[in-house]
Design a protein around this motif. Structure first.
Motif, PDB file in Angstrom:
ATOM      1  N   VAL A 137       0.859  -1.181   0.000  1.00 31.26           N
ATOM      2  CA  VAL A 137       0.000   0.000   0.000  1.00 31.26           C
ATOM      3  C   VAL A 137       0.899   1.235   0.000  1.00 31.26           C
ATOM      4  N   THR A 138       0.543   2.193  -0.842  1.00 28.41           N
ATOM      5  CA  THR A 138       1.342   3.409  -0.939  1.00 28.41           C
ATOM      6  C   THR A 138       1.155   4.272   0.308  1.00 28.41           C
ATOM      7  N   TRP A 139       2.004   5.274   0.436  1.00 30.01           N
ATOM      8  CA  TRP A 139       1.814   6.229   1.510  1.00 30.01           C
ATOM      9  C   TRP A 139       0.466   6.920   1.315  1.00 30.01           C
ATOM     10  N   ILE A 140      -0.163   7.223   2.394  1.00 30.00           N
ATOM     11  CA  ILE A 140      -1.535   7.752   2.523  1.00 30.00           C
ATOM     12  C   ILE A 140      -2.575   6.784   1.993  1.00 30.00           C
ATOM     13  N   GLY A 141      -2.178   5.573   1.629  1.00 35.09           N
ATOM     14  CA  GLY A 141      -3.150   4.567   1.226  1.00 35.09           C
ATOM     15  C   GLY A 141      -3.821   4.812  -0.099  1.00 35.09           C
ATOM     16  N   ALA A 142      -3.171   5.541  -0.969  1.00 30.91           N
ATOM     17  CA  ALA A 142      -3.803   5.899  -2.237  1.00 30.91           C
ATOM     18  C   ALA A 142      -3.995   4.711  -3.167  1.00 30.91           C
ATOM     19  N   SER A 143      -3.041   3.778  -3.114  1.00 25.79           N
ATOM     20  CA  SER A 143      -3.093   2.636  -4.023  1.00 25.79           C
ATOM     21  C   SER A 143      -2.631   1.384  -3.315  1.00 25.79           C
ATOM     22  N   THR A 144      -3.148   0.260  -3.789  1.00 33.79           N
ATOM     23  CA  THR A 144      -2.729  -1.040  -3.278  1.00 33.79           C
ATOM     24  C   THR A 144      -2.407  -1.951  -4.450  1.00 33.79           C
ATOM     25  N   TYR A 145      -1.617  -2.975  -4.155  1.00 37.87           N
ATOM     26  CA  TYR A 145      -1.247  -3.941  -5.196  1.00 37.87           C
ATOM     27  C   TYR A 145      -1.035  -5.276  -4.529  1.00 37.87           C
ATOM     28  N   TYR A 146      -1.458  -6.346  -5.219  1.00 39.08           N
ATOM     29  CA  TYR A 146      -1.432  -7.676  -4.619  1.00 39.08           C
ATOM     30  C   TYR A 146      -0.764  -8.691  -5.540  1.00 39.08           C
ATOM     31  N   ALA A 147      -0.163  -9.674  -4.925  1.00 40.90           N
ATOM     32  CA  ALA A 147       0.284 -10.840  -5.676  1.00 40.90           C
ATOM     33  C   ALA A 147      -0.951 -11.574  -6.192  1.00 40.90           C
ATOM     34  N   ASP A 148      -0.831 -12.171  -7.344  1.00 38.37           N
ATOM     35  CA  ASP A 148      -1.978 -12.846  -7.960  1.00 38.37           C
ATOM     36  C   ASP A 148      -2.542 -13.943  -7.051  1.00 38.37           C
ATOM     37  N   VAL A 149      -1.678 -14.605  -6.303  1.00 40.94           N
ATOM     38  CA  VAL A 149      -2.125 -15.739  -5.492  1.00 40.94           C
ATOM     39  C   VAL A 149      -2.981 -15.322  -4.306  1.00 40.94           C
TER      40      VAL A 149
END
Length: 121
Positions: free
Chosen positions: A50-62
């Motif tokens: 998660v980026t600073w200030i929670g602007a974006s998130t990203y996940y592993a496919d699994v």
């Protein structure tokens, strides 16, 4: 920044847990937070960030669609909500802080001590 991961435990397949990553020492909101996991004999793998200030998130496919990363900067804490566990999710889970929200371990400067999650089938 010092990080303290907690919330691991033994859970059945299909169950849920929420991990916490408590930070101290620096301005928590300046950092991206990542969660990684590792099993013995294997490399540490990316789970979510998660980026600073929670602007974006990203996940592993699994874990996409099952895990959710979030942060509460007022509490200097990040979270990993984990649902629909599978036995292969068993690992030592680490939180990390860095300037970039990335999948690459080397981009994170600070690491917590890890919290064990064990999923029984």
């Amino acid at each position: 920044v010092q990080l303290q991961a907690s919330g691991g435990g033994l859970v059945q397949a299909g169950g849920s847990l929420r991990l916490s990553c408590a930070a101290s020492g620096h301005t928590f909101s300046d950092y991206a937070i990542g969660w990684f996991r590792q099993v013995p004999g294997k490399v540490r793998e990316f789970v979510a960030t998660v980026t600073w200030i929670g602007a974006s998130t990203y996940y592993a496919d699994v874990v996409k669609g099952r895990f959710t990363i979030s942060r509460n900067d007022a509490k200097n804490t990040a979270y990993l909500q984990m649902n629909s566990f599978r036995p292969e999710d068993t690992a030592l889970y680490y939180c990390a802080a860095g300037r970039l929200a990335t999948v690459y371990l080397d981009e994170y400067n600070y690491w917590g001590q890890g919290t064990q999650v064990t999923v029984s089938s």
